[in-house]
Design a protein around this motif. Sequence first.
Motif, PDB file in Angstrom:
ATOM      1  N   PRO A   1       0.812  -1.211   0.000  1.00 32.59           N
ATOM      2  CA  PRO A   1       0.000   0.000   0.000  1.00 32.59           C
ATOM      3  C   PRO A   1       0.850   1.268   0.000  1.00 32.59           C
ATOM      4  O   PRO A   1       2.055   1.215   0.262  1.00 32.59           O
ATOM      5  CB  PRO A   1      -0.764  -0.102   1.314  1.00 32.59           C
ATOM      6  CG  PRO A   1       0.155  -0.835   2.223  1.00 32.59           C
ATOM      7  CD  PRO A   1       1.018  -1.735   1.367  1.00 32.59           C
ATOM      8  N   GLY A   2       0.233   2.401  -0.276  1.00 32.29           N
ATOM      9  CA  GLY A   2       0.976   3.654  -0.259  1.00 32.29           C
ATOM     10  C   GLY A   2       0.076   4.856  -0.044  1.00 32.29           C
ATOM     11  O   GLY A   2      -1.145   4.799  -0.236  1.00 32.29           O
ATOM     12  N   ALA A   3       0.703   5.955   0.381  1.00 31.54           N
ATOM     13  CA  ALA A   3      -0.021   7.214   0.555  1.00 31.54           C
ATOM     14  C   ALA A   3       0.888   8.355   0.166  1.00 31.54           C
ATOM     15  O   ALA A   3       2.107   8.264   0.328  1.00 31.54           O
ATOM     16  CB  ALA A   3      -0.432   7.379   2.016  1.00 31.54           C
ATOM     17  N   ASN A   4       0.302   9.403  -0.357  1.00 38.10           N
ATOM     18  CA  ASN A   4       1.040  10.634  -0.623  1.00 38.10           C
ATOM     19  C   ASN A   4       0.402  11.712   0.229  1.00 38.10           C
ATOM     20  O   ASN A   4      -0.802  11.958   0.130  1.00 38.10           O
ATOM     21  CB  ASN A   4       0.941  11.001  -2.107  1.00 38.10           C
ATOM     22  CG  ASN A   4       1.670   9.989  -2.955  1.00 38.10           C
ATOM     23  OD1 ASN A   4       2.880   9.830  -2.850  1.00 38.10           O
ATOM     24  ND2 ASN A   4       0.939   9.261  -3.765  1.00 38.10           N
ATOM     25  N   ILE A   5       1.244  12.326   1.072  1.00 39.85           N
ATOM     26  CA  ILE A   5       0.701  13.239   2.076  1.00 39.85           C
ATOM     27  C   ILE A   5       1.291  14.632   1.903  1.00 39.85           C
ATOM     28  O   ILE A   5       2.500  14.770   1.666  1.00 39.85           O
ATOM     29  CB  ILE A   5       1.081  12.735   3.496  1.00 39.85           C
ATOM     30  CG1 ILE A   5       0.689  11.268   3.674  1.00 39.85           C
ATOM     31  CG2 ILE A   5       0.487  13.604   4.585  1.00 39.85           C
ATOM     32  CD1 ILE A   5      -0.675  10.978   4.162  1.00 39.85           C
ATOM     33  N   GLY A   6       0.450  15.648   2.028  1.00 40.12           N
ATOM     34  CA  GLY A   6       0.922  17.033   2.054  1.00 40.12           C
ATOM     35  C   GLY A   6       0.370  17.695   3.303  1.00 40.12           C
ATOM     36  O   GLY A   6      -0.176  17.025   4.189  1.00 40.12           O
ATOM     37  N   ASP A   7       0.479  19.019   3.370  1.00 38.27           N
ATOM     38  CA  ASP A   7      -0.072  19.715   4.534  1.00 38.27           C
ATOM     39  C   ASP A   7      -1.592  19.742   4.430  1.00 38.27           C
ATOM     40  O   ASP A   7      -2.138  20.371   3.535  1.00 38.27           O
ATOM     41  CB  ASP A   7       0.480  21.144   4.613  1.00 38.27           C
ATOM     42  CG  ASP A   7       1.904  21.147   5.144  1.00 38.27           C
ATOM     43  OD1 ASP A   7       2.227  20.262   5.962  1.00 38.27           O
ATOM     44  OD2 ASP A   7       2.689  22.007   4.714  1.00 38.27           O
ATOM     45  N   GLY A   8      -2.260  19.029   5.317  1.00 36.26           N
ATOM     46  CA  GLY A   8      -3.728  19.030   5.339  1.00 36.26           C
ATOM     47  C   GLY A   8      -4.379  18.287   4.198  1.00 36.26           C
ATOM     48  O   GLY A   8      -5.572  18.443   3.941  1.00 36.26           O
ATOM     49  N   ILE A   9      -3.637  17.449   3.496  1.00 34.53           N
ATOM     50  CA  ILE A   9      -4.215  16.695   2.385  1.00 34.53           C
ATOM     51  C   ILE A   9      -3.507  15.352   2.268  1.00 34.53           C
ATOM     52  O   ILE A   9      -2.293  15.256   2.495  1.00 34.53           O
ATOM     53  CB  ILE A   9      -4.134  17.491   1.058  1.00 34.53           C
ATOM     54  CG1 ILE A   9      -4.707  16.679  -0.103  1.00 34.53           C
ATOM     55  CG2 ILE A   9      -2.729  17.956   0.739  1.00 34.53           C
ATOM     56  CD1 ILE A   9      -5.004  17.497  -1.343  1.00 34.53           C
ATOM     57  N   ALA A  10      -4.275  14.316   1.947  1.00 37.69           N
ATOM     58  CA  ALA A  10      -3.681  12.979   1.838  1.00 37.69           C
ATOM     59  C   ALA A  10      -4.358  12.222   0.706  1.00 37.69           C
ATOM     60  O   ALA A  10      -5.587  12.197   0.607  1.00 37.69           O
ATOM     61  CB  ALA A  10      -3.864  12.226   3.149  1.00 37.69           C
ATOM     62  N   LEU A  11      -3.544  11.626  -0.141  1.00 40.40           N
ATOM     63  CA  LEU A  11      -4.070  10.827  -1.247  1.00 40.40           C
ATOM     64  C   LEU A  11      -3.448   9.432  -1.154  1.00 40.40           C
ATOM     65  O   LEU A  11      -2.237   9.273  -1.340  1.00 40.40           O
ATOM     66  CB  LEU A  11      -3.727  11.498  -2.585  1.00 40.40           C
ATOM     67  CG  LEU A  11      -4.309  10.840  -3.828  1.00 40.40           C
ATOM     68  CD1 LEU A  11      -5.840  10.824  -3.789  1.00 40.40           C
ATOM     69  CD2 LEU A  11      -3.841  11.578  -5.091  1.00 40.40           C
ATOM     70  N   PHE A  12      -4.285   8.460  -0.865  1.00 38.59           N
ATOM     71  CA  PHE A  12      -3.818   7.075  -0.723  1.00 38.59           C
ATOM     72  C   PHE A  12      -3.907   6.410  -2.088  1.00 38.59           C
ATOM     73  O   PHE A  12      -4.788   6.734  -2.872  1.00 38.59           O
ATOM     74  CB  PHE A  12      -4.685   6.373   0.338  1.00 38.59           C
ATOM     75  CG  PHE A  12      -4.540   7.046   1.675  1.00 38.59           C
ATOM     76  CD1 PHE A  12      -3.628   6.586   2.600  1.00 38.59           C
ATOM     77  CD2 PHE A  12      -5.273   8.201   1.968  1.00 38.59           C
ATOM     78  CE1 PHE A  12      -3.444   7.248   3.811  1.00 38.59           C
ATOM     79  CE2 PHE A  12      -5.104   8.868   3.176  1.00 38.59           C
ATOM     80  CZ  PHE A  12      -4.186   8.384   4.092  1.00 38.59           C
ATOM     81  N   GLU A  13      -2.986   5.473  -2.359  1.00 37.48           N
ATOM     82  CA  GLU A  13      -3.027   4.913  -3.716  1.00 37.48           C
ATOM     83  C   GLU A  13      -2.439   3.516  -3.793  1.00 37.48           C
ATOM     84  O   GLU A  13      -1.535   3.150  -3.041  1.00 37.48           O
ATOM     85  CB  GLU A  13      -2.278   5.820  -4.703  1.00 37.48           C
ATOM     86  CG  GLU A  13      -0.800   5.905  -4.458  1.00 37.48           C
ATOM     87  CD  GLU A  13      -0.035   6.648  -5.561  1.00 37.48           C
ATOM     88  OE1 GLU A  13      -0.651   7.106  -6.521  1.00 37.48           O
ATOM     89  OE2 GLU A  13       1.195   6.746  -5.427  1.00 37.48           O
ATOM     90  N   ALA A  14      -2.977   2.751  -4.758  1.00 35.36           N
ATOM     91  CA  ALA A  14      -2.366   1.467  -5.097  1.00 35.36           C
ATOM     92  C   ALA A  14      -0.979   1.778  -5.650  1.00 35.36           C
ATOM     93  O   ALA A  14      -0.809   2.745  -6.392  1.00 35.36           O
ATOM     94  CB  ALA A  14      -3.206   0.768  -6.155  1.00 35.36           C
ATOM     95  N   THR A  15       0.009   0.954  -5.288  1.00 33.89           N
ATOM     96  CA  THR A  15       1.371   1.289  -5.720  1.00 33.89           C
ATOM     97  C   THR A  15       1.736   0.637  -7.046  1.00 33.89           C
ATOM     98  O   THR A  15       2.714   1.012  -7.667  1.00 33.89           O
ATOM     99  CB  THR A  15       2.394   0.874  -4.649  1.00 33.89           C
ATOM    100  OG1 THR A  15       2.197  -0.508  -4.362  1.00 33.89           O
ATOM    101  CG2 THR A  15       2.221   1.681  -3.386  1.00 33.89           C
ATOM    102  N   HIS A  16       0.953  -0.345  -7.488  1.00 30.19           N
ATOM    103  CA  HIS A  16       1.227  -0.956  -8.797  1.00 30.19           C
ATOM    104  C   HIS A  16       0.551  -0.141  -9.891  1.00 30.19           C
ATOM    105  O   HIS A  16      -0.161   0.831  -9.614  1.00 30.19           O
ATOM    106  CB  HIS A  16       0.723  -2.406  -8.811  1.00 30.19           C
ATOM    107  CG  HIS A  16      -0.719  -2.523  -8.429  1.00 30.19           C
ATOM    108  ND1 HIS A  16      -1.737  -2.087  -9.238  1.00 30.19           N
ATOM    109  CD2 HIS A  16      -1.315  -2.977  -7.294  1.00 30.19           C
ATOM    110  CE1 HIS A  16      -2.894  -2.295  -8.640  1.00 30.19           C
ATOM    111  NE2 HIS A  16      -2.663  -2.821  -7.445  1.00 30.19           N
TER     112      HIS A  16
END
Length: 419
Positions: A326-341
């Motif tokens: 699994p994976g996530a991309n996080i910024g200030d006050g925002i988060a986008l989780f994503e499939a890594t494949h």
Amino acid sequence: MVNWSPNVVEPSDGARIEADENGHLQVPDHPIICYIEGDGIGYDITTASLRIWDAAVKIAYGGSRKIAWLETYAGEKAAAHYDGDYMPDETFEVLKHFRVGIKGPLTTPVGTGFRSLNVTLRQVLDLFACIRPIRWYQNVPSPLKRPQDVNVVIFRENTEDIYAGIEFASGTADNRKLARFLREDLAANHFFEDAGLGIKPISPFGSKRLIRAAIEYAIQRERKSVTLVHKGNIQKYTEGAFQKWGYELAADEYPDQTITWEAMSANGSHPNPAGKILIQDVIADIMFQKMLLRPREHDVIATTNLNGDYLSDALAAQVGGVGIAPGANIGDGIALFEATHGTAPKYTNLDKVNPGSLLFSGVMMLEHIGWFEAASLITQAYEATLLDRIVTYDFARQMDQATEVSTSAFASSIIDRMS
Ligand code: NAP
């Protein structure tokens, strides 16, 4: 209420996730969360995962909590809804507004000049930390003798390094201009004529915000150490600086919560004093060996963009591969989780692939909003399903006496094992 286009159908039974002045989320019982289905196998894994996430939330909270899903568009589905636009501006606005989202994989055609939608999303939304937890789940096929010893969380810097895209192709006027400047003004001569040139920016700001996120995570989740992985022995002012800034940050901002090997040796306080997070560093190349031979020595890892890219996939392979990472991309006050494949186009709509990567990205998402009970229900039910040797094709080919099932049947098996 924002004036969205008709493509944004805001659920009437949900409320927006808010954040306080310190960026801490205030999550209502019916939070609006965005999902992007993704291309290729995106439909199959998203459909399966939505069923599992919803079932887990319902069982964990007896119906008092529910996610109000908002479908958001990127990739081929966006092109269909937004007149050929694969990455509509409105999608960025929706994700920013609602703060939390999860996405399936998106196609990036090779060699067409088409910019990666994933990289665009990370850059436009300034999602500066890519977080990849890597642990083993019981019965998942692994090449290691003791895969259970692997339990790390990688924080990869997402915006700098050679991914900044500052490159000058061999033979171009800009390349010649830069080569001349390097040779004549900076006496930097150690490259052949007509070499392609790339710039690797690594800043204190970019490094420190990433390392800060890693240390904060280690504190909140009571992890034992943060390892700074770098190639500072060769690239002193980029990778080496990343390491230096990491130690500085820990000393300046977390003096009471962190300790270094050096400090422990100096005050004779071996082993690590209870409650303090050990800040250590490892050169990138040896890190691959360490993670194969002595993975228990590492816990949270903070690293630069390219190191993190290699390391995340290599470590994922130790415990089951990208099909479940699994994976996530996080910024200030925002988060986008994503499939890594990726979109695995040859399996599109075959109801065949493993939904694990997206599913566990959703587990991270549930933890991110503080719904830990629902998150652990999914983990337990997943392990129970694997214990019964019910798996999708990718695991079936690596296991003896496995029952191979479709994506949707795998999802049903997980839901059946939740209680
Ligand atoms: P890929 O889509 O990840 O697929 C490579 C192989 O990985 C598949 O053929 C399959 O292996 C295995 N695999 C991937 N997902 C799986 C799953 N859910 N369950 C089981 N096995 C899975 O990589 P690719 O073929 O290099 O890339 C295809 C497209 O995806 C490209 O357009 C690329 O740009 C894009 N992509 C997107 C993202 C993203 O959106 N984050 C990431 C990477 C790539 P077997 O063939 O052995 O069965």
